[in-house]
Write a protein that holds these residues in place. Structure first.
Motif, PDB file in Angstrom:
ATOM      1  N   PHE A  14       8.986  -8.423   9.734  1.00  0.00           N
ATOM      2  CA  PHE A  14       8.781  -8.844   8.347  1.00  0.00           C
ATOM      3  C   PHE A  14       7.376  -8.509   7.851  1.00  0.00           C
ATOM      4  N   ALA A  15       6.689  -7.637   8.586  1.00  0.00           N
ATOM      5  CA  ALA A  15       5.301  -7.326   8.249  1.00  0.00           C
ATOM      6  C   ALA A  15       5.172  -6.618   6.910  1.00  0.00           C
ATOM      7  N   ASP A  16       6.229  -5.976   6.446  1.00  0.00           N
ATOM      8  CA  ASP A  16       6.160  -5.265   5.169  1.00  0.00           C
ATOM      9  C   ASP A  16       6.604  -6.117   3.980  1.00  0.00           C
ATOM     10  N   ALA A  17       7.013  -7.346   4.228  1.00  0.00           N
ATOM     11  CA  ALA A  17       7.331  -8.237   3.121  1.00  0.00           C
ATOM     12  C   ALA A  17       6.053  -8.475   2.317  1.00  0.00           C
ATOM     13  N   PRO A  18       6.091  -8.393   0.990  1.00  0.00           N
ATOM     14  CA  PRO A  18       4.866  -8.454   0.175  1.00  0.00           C
ATOM     15  C   PRO A  18       3.957  -9.630   0.509  1.00  0.00           C
ATOM     16  N   GLU A  19       4.523 -10.838   0.648  1.00  0.00           N
ATOM     17  CA  GLU A  19       3.683 -12.011   0.908  1.00  0.00           C
ATOM     18  C   GLU A  19       2.943 -11.901   2.227  1.00  0.00           C
ATOM     19  N   ILE A  20       3.641 -11.411   3.243  1.00  0.00           N
ATOM     20  CA  ILE A  20       3.030 -11.303   4.558  1.00  0.00           C
ATOM     21  C   ILE A  20       2.107 -10.103   4.630  1.00  0.00           C
ATOM     22  N   ARG A  21       2.499  -8.991   4.050  1.00  0.00           N
ATOM     23  CA  ARG A  21       1.672  -7.787   4.086  1.00  0.00           C
ATOM     24  C   ARG A  21       0.297  -8.018   3.461  1.00  0.00           C
ATOM     25  N   SER A  22       0.253  -8.710   2.335  1.00  0.00           N
ATOM     26  CA  SER A  22      -1.033  -8.941   1.674  1.00  0.00           C
ATOM     27  C   SER A  22      -1.967  -9.771   2.547  1.00  0.00           C
ATOM     28  N   ARG A  23      -1.427 -10.734   3.228  1.00  0.00           N
ATOM     29  CA  ARG A  23      -2.252 -11.584   4.080  1.00  0.00           C
ATOM     30  C   ARG A  23      -2.708 -10.851   5.330  1.00  0.00           C
ATOM     31  N   LEU A  24      -1.845  -9.987   5.854  1.00  0.00           N
ATOM     32  CA  LEU A  24      -2.237  -9.220   7.028  1.00  0.00           C
ATOM     33  C   LEU A  24      -3.277  -8.169   6.677  1.00  0.00           C
ATOM     34  N   ASP A  25      -3.138  -7.566   5.503  1.00  0.00           N
ATOM     35  CA  ASP A  25      -4.134  -6.582   5.072  1.00  0.00           C
ATOM     36  C   ASP A  25      -5.507  -7.239   4.941  1.00  0.00           C
ATOM     37  N   ARG A  26      -5.520  -8.454   4.393  1.00  0.00           N
ATOM     38  CA  ARG A  26      -6.791  -9.162   4.266  1.00  0.00           C
ATOM     39  C   ARG A  26      -7.378  -9.500   5.638  1.00  0.00           C
ATOM     40  N   ALA A  27      -6.508  -9.922   6.552  1.00  0.00           N
ATOM     41  CA  ALA A  27      -6.970 -10.251   7.897  1.00  0.00           C
ATOM     42  C   ALA A  27      -7.511  -9.006   8.598  1.00  0.00           C
ATOM     43  N   ARG A  28      -6.863  -7.876   8.380  1.00  0.00           N
ATOM     44  CA  ARG A  28      -7.337  -6.635   8.993  1.00  0.00           C
ATOM     45  C   ARG A  28      -8.691  -6.234   8.408  1.00  0.00           C
ATOM     46  N   ALA A  29      -8.837  -6.400   7.105  1.00  0.00           N
ATOM     47  CA  ALA A  29     -10.113  -6.067   6.464  1.00  0.00           C
ATOM     48  C   ALA A  29     -11.235  -6.955   6.974  1.00  0.00           C
ATOM     49  N   GLU A  30     -10.888  -8.178   7.362  1.00  0.00           N
ATOM     50  CA  GLU A  30     -11.893  -9.109   7.886  1.00  0.00           C
ATOM     51  C   GLU A  30     -12.145  -8.911   9.375  1.00  0.00           C
ATOM     52  N   GLY A  31     -11.449  -7.946   9.975  1.00  0.00           N
ATOM     53  CA  GLY A  31     -11.668  -7.620  11.375  1.00  0.00           C
ATOM     54  C   GLY A  31     -10.870  -8.448  12.358  1.00  0.00           C
ATOM     55  N   HIS A  32      -9.880  -9.166  11.870  1.00  0.00           N
ATOM     56  CA  HIS A  32      -9.097 -10.007  12.773  1.00  0.00           C
ATOM     57  C   HIS A  32      -7.960  -9.248  13.432  1.00  0.00           C
ATOM     58  N   LEU A  33      -7.431  -8.254  12.768  1.00  0.00           N
ATOM     59  CA  LEU A  33      -6.308  -7.488  13.308  1.00  0.00           C
ATOM     60  C   LEU A  33      -6.776  -6.101  13.710  1.00  0.00           C
TER      61      LEU A  33
END
Length: 246
Positions: free
Chosen positions: A222-241
């Motif tokens: 479900f990583a490409d679902a809009p709600e989840i994708r936006s949060r994961l992108d932010r986490a990746r930008a913050e260096g968490h992923l």
């Protein structure tokens, strides 16, 4: 012809029981002929003394036979006395509903007995009647008891509704239990669980704590679902992923 779980357990236990094999055979025959519940309790209590507590020895062919007898059944890691206890319950000809027998056994069981009782869940009759007792096991503060239900046990996959399934996954993370051994972890992935796990990961990151890579197994579908994708992108930008969802 596929063997029944009880037949497999009896073969494995008696093969490994050594000099105690005749005792096991006689006791099981008595239980199958309408013995009193007191006899069942005696058998369950004597199993560790008569058989010891060593691991049940299983070959690859034995493990394949277990899966053929009940899809997802993985008895590797069981002890011989635990296997005998489950076998006793399967052979016992109860005079009242199985759930009542199971309930009384659970209430008086020590940790080792509870582990055996819960590992046998996928094999018992009338699984729908065990809902309350399974819930008690999931709420246990004893990690090995919780894992007897959660790990290498197809019962949750086959019988839990989505709410209980998701709660079990989250509790596994809270108590530091691995997710990988949970039968059906990929098959039972769902959007609500994915959101719950991302929330959990964000709380861990905010507290400066690591996140298990296994957490992403039920999130990936479900990583490409809009709600989840936006949060994961932010986490990746913050260096968490890093590569967890690649």
């Amino acid at each position: 012809m596929t063997d029944q779980p009880a037949d497999l357990l009896q073969r494995w236990v008696t093969t490994q029981a050594g000099d105690a094999a005749p005792w096991v055979t006689d006791q099981l025959a008595t239980l199958a002929q309408g013995a009193a519940e007191r006899d069942l309790h005696i058998f369950l209590g004597l199993a560790p003394r008569k058989l010891g507590k060593s691991d049940l020895v299983l070959s690859p062919a034995d493990r394949a036979a277990a899966d053929a007898a009940h899809a997802g059944w993985e008895p590797q890691g069981w002890s011989i006395d635990g296997a005998a206890r489950v076998l006793g319950l399967l052979r016992f000809k109860a005079q009242r509903p199985f759930a009542q027998v199971f309930k009384d056994l659970r209430r008086t069981a020590d940790a080792g007995e509870m582990i055996a009782l819960y590992r046998g869940l996928p094999l018992y009759p009338e699984p729908e009647t065990l809902d309350f007792e399974v819930g008690e096991g999931l709420r246990s503060n004893l990690k090995p008891v919780f894992e007897a239900i959660a790990h290498r046990n197809p019962f949750p996959r086959d019988h839990f509704d989505q709410h209980r399934w998701n709660h079990m996954i989250l509790k596994a993370l809270f108590v530091g239990s691995d997710l990988g051994p949970i039968t059906g972890l990929k098959d039972r992935a769902n959007p609500e669980l994915a959101r719950i796990l991302v929330d959990y990961a964000q709380e861990r990151w905010a507290a400066g704590r690591p996140v298990s890579e296994e957490l992403w197994i039920p999130v990936r579908p479900f990583a490409d679902a809009p709600e989840i994708r936006s949060r994961l992108d932010r986490a990746r930008a913050e260096g968490h992923l890093e590569e967890a969802l690649q």
